[in-house]
Design a protein around this motif. Structure first.
Motif, PDB file in Angstrom:
ATOM      1  N   TRP A 183     -93.357 -46.473 -47.916  1.00 37.68           N
ATOM      2  CA  TRP A 183     -92.377 -47.515 -47.572  1.00 37.68           C
ATOM      3  C   TRP A 183     -91.071 -46.929 -47.046  1.00 37.68           C
ATOM      4  CZ3 TRP A 183     -92.320 -52.939 -47.493  1.00 37.68           C
ATOM      5  CH2 TRP A 183     -93.559 -53.525 -47.738  1.00 37.68           C
ATOM      6  N   GLU A 184     -90.706 -45.757 -47.510  1.00 38.99           N
ATOM      7  CA  GLU A 184     -89.475 -45.146 -46.971  1.00 38.99           C
ATOM      8  C   GLU A 184     -89.692 -44.746 -45.509  1.00 38.99           C
ATOM      9  OE1 GLU A 184     -88.027 -42.151 -49.738  1.00 38.99           O
ATOM     10  OE2 GLU A 184     -87.622 -43.683 -51.249  1.00 38.99           O
ATOM     11  N   LYS A 185     -90.887 -44.237 -45.208  1.00 40.92           N
ATOM     12  CA  LYS A 185     -91.182 -43.894 -43.812  1.00 40.92           C
ATOM     13  C   LYS A 185     -91.301 -45.173 -42.974  1.00 40.92           C
ATOM     14  CE  LYS A 185     -93.698 -40.732 -40.913  1.00 40.92           C
ATOM     15  NZ  LYS A 185     -94.953 -40.128 -40.518  1.00 40.92           N
ATOM     16  N   LEU A 186     -91.846 -46.215 -43.597  1.00 42.61           N
ATOM     17  CA  LEU A 186     -91.971 -47.510 -42.910  1.00 42.61           C
ATOM     18  C   LEU A 186     -90.588 -48.049 -42.518  1.00 42.61           C
ATOM     19  CD1 LEU A 186     -93.870 -49.921 -42.127  1.00 42.61           C
ATOM     20  CD2 LEU A 186     -93.483 -50.798 -44.435  1.00 42.61           C
ATOM     21  N   ALA A 187     -89.631 -47.962 -43.450  1.00 46.17           N
ATOM     22  CA  ALA A 187     -88.272 -48.452 -43.173  1.00 46.17           C
ATOM     23  C   ALA A 187     -87.669 -47.672 -42.005  1.00 46.17           C
ATOM     24  CB  ALA A 187     -87.403 -48.304 -44.425  1.00 46.17           C
ATOM     25  N   PHE A 188     -87.801 -46.363 -42.063  1.00 48.25           N
ATOM     26  CA  PHE A 188     -87.286 -45.494 -41.001  1.00 48.25           C
ATOM     27  C   PHE A 188     -87.931 -45.859 -39.663  1.00 48.25           C
ATOM     28  CE2 PHE A 188     -87.546 -41.736 -38.369  1.00 48.25           C
ATOM     29  CZ  PHE A 188     -86.298 -41.154 -38.486  1.00 48.25           C
ATOM     30  N   ASN A 189     -89.254 -45.989 -39.663  1.00 48.93           N
ATOM     31  CA  ASN A 189     -89.967 -46.295 -38.418  1.00 48.93           C
ATOM     32  C   ASN A 189     -89.654 -47.698 -37.907  1.00 48.93           C
ATOM     33  OD1 ASN A 189     -91.297 -43.880 -37.884  1.00 48.93           O
ATOM     34  ND2 ASN A 189     -92.952 -44.356 -39.311  1.00 48.93           N
ATOM     35  N   SER A 213     -75.138 -50.262 -37.187  1.00 51.85           N
ATOM     36  CA  SER A 213     -75.178 -51.541 -37.911  1.00 51.85           C
ATOM     37  C   SER A 213     -76.539 -52.220 -37.712  1.00 51.85           C
ATOM     38  CB  SER A 213     -73.975 -52.406 -37.514  1.00 51.85           C
ATOM     39  OG  SER A 213     -74.360 -53.465 -36.708  1.00 51.85           O
ATOM     40  N   LEU A 214     -77.147 -52.051 -36.539  1.00 51.52           N
ATOM     41  CA  LEU A 214     -78.498 -52.602 -36.324  1.00 51.52           C
ATOM     42  C   LEU A 214     -79.513 -51.880 -37.219  1.00 51.52           C
ATOM     43  CD1 LEU A 214     -78.353 -52.930 -32.434  1.00 51.52           C
ATOM     44  CD2 LEU A 214     -78.593 -54.830 -34.028  1.00 51.52           C
ATOM     45  N   ILE A 215     -79.387 -50.560 -37.300  1.00 54.48           N
ATOM     46  CA  ILE A 215     -80.283 -49.789 -38.179  1.00 54.48           C
ATOM     47  C   ILE A 215     -80.173 -50.316 -39.608  1.00 54.48           C
ATOM     48  CG2 ILE A 215     -80.668 -47.521 -39.254  1.00 54.48           C
ATOM     49  CD1 ILE A 215     -79.797 -46.254 -36.585  1.00 54.48           C
ATOM     50  N   ARG A 216     -78.918 -50.477 -40.063  1.00 52.14           N
ATOM     51  CA  ARG A 216     -78.691 -50.917 -41.450  1.00 52.14           C
ATOM     52  C   ARG A 216     -79.365 -52.273 -41.712  1.00 52.14           C
ATOM     53  NH1 ARG A 216     -77.961 -49.952 -45.855  1.00 52.14           N
ATOM     54  NH2 ARG A 216     -77.162 -47.944 -45.278  1.00 52.14           N
ATOM     55  N   GLU A 217     -79.257 -53.189 -40.733  1.00 47.99           N
ATOM     56  CA  GLU A 217     -79.860 -54.521 -40.931  1.00 47.99           C
ATOM     57  C   GLU A 217     -81.378 -54.430 -41.099  1.00 47.99           C
ATOM     58  OE1 GLU A 217     -78.630 -57.709 -38.276  1.00 47.99           O
ATOM     59  OE2 GLU A 217     -76.683 -56.721 -38.041  1.00 47.99           O
ATOM     60  N   VAL A 218     -82.016 -53.585 -40.291  1.00 44.75           N
ATOM     61  CA  VAL A 218     -83.474 -53.437 -40.415  1.00 44.75           C
ATOM     62  C   VAL A 218     -83.814 -52.788 -41.762  1.00 44.75           C
ATOM     63  CG1 VAL A 218     -85.579 -52.493 -39.388  1.00 44.75           C
ATOM     64  CG2 VAL A 218     -83.686 -53.169 -37.902  1.00 44.75           C
ATOM     65  N   LEU A 219     -83.102 -51.696 -42.088  1.00 45.22           N
ATOM     66  CA  LEU A 219     -83.387 -50.995 -43.343  1.00 45.22           C
ATOM     67  C   LEU A 219     -83.230 -51.931 -44.537  1.00 45.22           C
ATOM     68  CD1 LEU A 219     -81.635 -47.504 -42.935  1.00 45.22           C
ATOM     69  CD2 LEU A 219     -84.025 -48.100 -42.515  1.00 45.22           C
ATOM     70  N   ALA A 232     -90.113 -49.027 -55.569  1.00 47.83           N
ATOM     71  CA  ALA A 232     -88.703 -48.648 -55.730  1.00 47.83           C
ATOM     72  C   ALA A 232     -88.315 -47.605 -54.694  1.00 47.83           C
ATOM     73  CB  ALA A 232     -88.479 -48.109 -57.137  1.00 47.83           C
ATOM     74  N   VAL A 233     -88.034 -48.049 -53.480  1.00 46.49           N
ATOM     75  CA  VAL A 233     -87.596 -47.084 -52.469  1.00 46.49           C
ATOM     76  C   VAL A 233     -86.149 -46.714 -52.736  1.00 46.49           C
ATOM     77  CG1 VAL A 233     -89.207 -47.924 -50.726  1.00 46.49           C
ATOM     78  CG2 VAL A 233     -86.900 -48.840 -50.803  1.00 46.49           C
ATOM     79  N   ASP A 234     -85.768 -45.533 -52.268  1.00 52.29           N
ATOM     80  CA  ASP A 234     -84.427 -45.014 -52.508  1.00 52.29           C
ATOM     81  C   ASP A 234     -83.620 -45.174 -51.212  1.00 52.29           C
ATOM     82  OD1 ASP A 234     -82.188 -43.434 -52.813  1.00 52.29           O
ATOM     83  OD2 ASP A 234     -83.233 -41.903 -53.989  1.00 52.29           O
ATOM     84  N   ALA A 235     -82.740 -46.190 -51.199  1.00 57.54           N
ATOM     85  CA  ALA A 235     -81.992 -46.502 -49.974  1.00 57.54           C
ATOM     86  C   ALA A 235     -81.135 -45.314 -49.529  1.00 57.54           C
ATOM     87  CB  ALA A 235     -81.136 -47.745 -50.183  1.00 57.54           C
ATOM     88  N   LEU A 236     -80.601 -44.570 -50.494  1.00 51.54           N
ATOM     89  CA  LEU A 236     -79.756 -43.425 -50.131  1.00 51.54           C
ATOM     90  C   LEU A 236     -80.568 -42.324 -49.470  1.00 51.54           C
ATOM     91  CD1 LEU A 236     -77.332 -43.128 -53.168  1.00 51.54           C
ATOM     92  CD2 LEU A 236     -76.830 -43.930 -50.839  1.00 51.54           C
ATOM     93  N   THR A 241     -82.157 -39.520 -44.314  1.00 50.22           N
ATOM     94  CA  THR A 241     -83.125 -39.209 -43.255  1.00 50.22           C
ATOM     95  C   THR A 241     -82.644 -39.785 -41.925  1.00 50.22           C
ATOM     96  OG1 THR A 241     -84.735 -39.654 -44.981  1.00 50.22           O
ATOM     97  CG2 THR A 241     -85.614 -39.172 -42.826  1.00 50.22           C
ATOM     98  N   VAL A 242     -82.052 -40.983 -41.992  1.00 49.22           N
ATOM     99  CA  VAL A 242     -81.529 -41.633 -40.784  1.00 49.22           C
ATOM    100  C   VAL A 242     -80.414 -40.772 -40.178  1.00 49.22           C
ATOM    101  CG1 VAL A 242     -80.148 -43.613 -40.006  1.00 49.22           C
ATOM    102  CG2 VAL A 242     -82.186 -43.982 -41.418  1.00 49.22           C
ATOM    103  N   GLU A 243     -79.488 -40.330 -41.011  1.00 52.30           N
ATOM    104  CA  GLU A 243     -78.376 -39.501 -40.524  1.00 52.30           C
ATOM    105  C   GLU A 243     -78.899 -38.227 -39.863  1.00 52.30           C
ATOM    106  OE1 GLU A 243     -75.192 -39.882 -40.020  1.00 52.30           O
ATOM    107  OE2 GLU A 243     -75.485 -41.919 -40.724  1.00 52.30           O
ATOM    108  N   ASP A 244     -79.891 -37.629 -40.523  1.00 53.19           N
ATOM    109  CA  ASP A 244     -80.469 -36.398 -39.987  1.00 53.19           C
ATOM    110  C   ASP A 244     -81.060 -36.656 -38.600  1.00 53.19           C
ATOM    111  OD1 ASP A 244     -81.368 -33.604 -40.450  1.00 53.19           O
ATOM    112  OD2 ASP A 244     -83.328 -34.544 -40.129  1.00 53.19           O
ATOM    113  N   ALA A 245     -81.776 -37.786 -38.460  1.00 58.15           N
ATOM    114  CA  ALA A 245     -82.391 -38.109 -37.162  1.00 58.15           C
ATOM    115  C   ALA A 245     -81.306 -38.363 -36.110  1.00 58.15           C
ATOM    116  CB  ALA A 245     -83.298 -39.326 -37.306  1.00 58.15           C
TER     117      ALA A 245
END
Ligand code: NAD
Length: 304
Positions: A183-189, A213-219, A232-236, A241-245
């Motif tokens: 699910w964490e990879k799903l959120a990112f994708n 802000s668009l990324i945040r809304e999807v996540l 229980a995904v870890d939003a942080l 991972t988002v910042e790294d990308a």
């Protein structure tokens, strides 16, 4: 024992090369006869940080298989999984093990049409693969595999599978928390594939305040749906991972954007569509993800 790989594209070629190099017999199965011919003649190649790797593998269409592999890696794009499994259905016996490391969710349901829970495992991989030519990929950097058999029990078949992936240097782990990783990879994708797909921009282009802000809304939507599903995904951790990308994947086109540009079917249904449906089952509306799904579906249906 032989590992069958269903789908001889980017990931099939990477995994096929590394497994075969470790002495594990590999059979690549695809529908593309020309691709299979190229692989039979020239083998599979993988550019890595340590230099080029090359291996010889068996490459066949499903109907040409006489000795059915007992273990299968599923590496078609999501839209083709059902047809691909159908083509090997007659080869799936009680001892067969099927492992999907595809992106998105919903693969378990498809696998269940062809096998029992004890034969099925799903997981995620962070190994990257970019197709350079038929049977030839670039896979720079390193990755990991995490998976868990569907029953929650690790039998000898899946333990052997995991051991062979490790013998091939693919860093595989059986992980009871794999749903969280999926699910964490799903959120990112959902965020990057969706937003880059629709805006036709590379990952780093989303580093603007509006992009963030668009990324945040999807996540937020995916995290809410995951929580409602008891995951229980870890939003942080996702945010990191988002910042790294945003900072390091300069010029990278997510696979969904590549598929749209090449007018191939995308995986939006197993990424955005699956989130929307999982939300609906819990009465959660996901307007942003639903809109991305509808826009991408509309775009990919357009005829040239
Ligand atoms: P790809 O498009 O390069 O390869 C898919 C292959 O499946 C193609 O060769 C195609 O001909 C074949 N195929 C289509 N229909 C088939 C059928 N009925 N039977 C057998 N083969 C069939 O895709 P990919 O990049 O290798 O991705 C595979 C999966 O792995 C996707 O779910 C993707 O999201 C996931 N994934 C990819 C990466 C990556 O870096 N490429 C990383 C992690 C996960």
């Amino acid at each position: 024992a032989t590992v069958g790989i269903l789908g001889a594209g980017a990931m099939g070629t990477l995994f096929g090369t590394r497994l075969a190099r470790a002495g594990i017999p590999v059979t690549l199965v695809d529908v593309n006869a020309q691709l299979l011919q190229t692989i039979r003649e020239h083998g599979v190649h993988c550019e890595t940080d340590q230099g080029p790797l090359h291996a010889s593998v068996q490459a066949l269409q499903a109907h040409e298989l006489t000795l059915p592999p007992a273990r299968w890696l599923i590496f078609t794009k999501a839209a083709h999984t059902q047809a691909a499994l159908q083509s090997i259905a007659h080869l799936i016996g009680p001892g067969t093990r099927l492992l999907s490391l595809q992106n998105g969710i919903g693969h378990i349901e498809t696998l269940h049409e062809f096998a029992d829970a004890r034969q099925i495992a799903v997981g995620v991989t962070t190994w990257p693969a970019r197709l350079l030519a038929p049977g030839k990929v670039s896979s720079l950097g390193s990755g990991k595999i995490r998976f868990m058999p569907r029953t929650g029990q690790v039998d000898a078949g899946f333990q052997d599978f995991c051991d062979d992936l490790n013998r091939a240097g693919l860093h595989s782990e059986i992980d009871p928390e794999v749903e969280t990783a999926i699910w964490e990879k799903l959120a990112f994708n959902a965020a990057f594939n969706g937003l880059c797909g629709i805006t036709r921009q590379t990952v780093d282009a989303l580093a603007s305040p509006l992009g963030r802000s668009l990324i945040r809304e999807v996540l937020d939507e995916v995290v809410t749906v995951a929580a409602a599903n008891g995951i229980a995904v870890d939003a942080l951790r996702i945010q990191a991972t988002v910042e790294d990308a945003l900072n390091h994947h300069v010029g990278h086109q997510p696979s969904l954007l590549q598929d749209l540009l090449a007018r191939r079917p995308t995986e939006t249904d197993s990424i955005h569509g699956a989130v929307v449906r999982a939300g609906e089952r819990h009465g959660i509306d996901t307007p942003m993800t639903r809109t991305l799904h509808r826009l991408i579906s509309m775009t990919q249906q357009r005829t040239p």
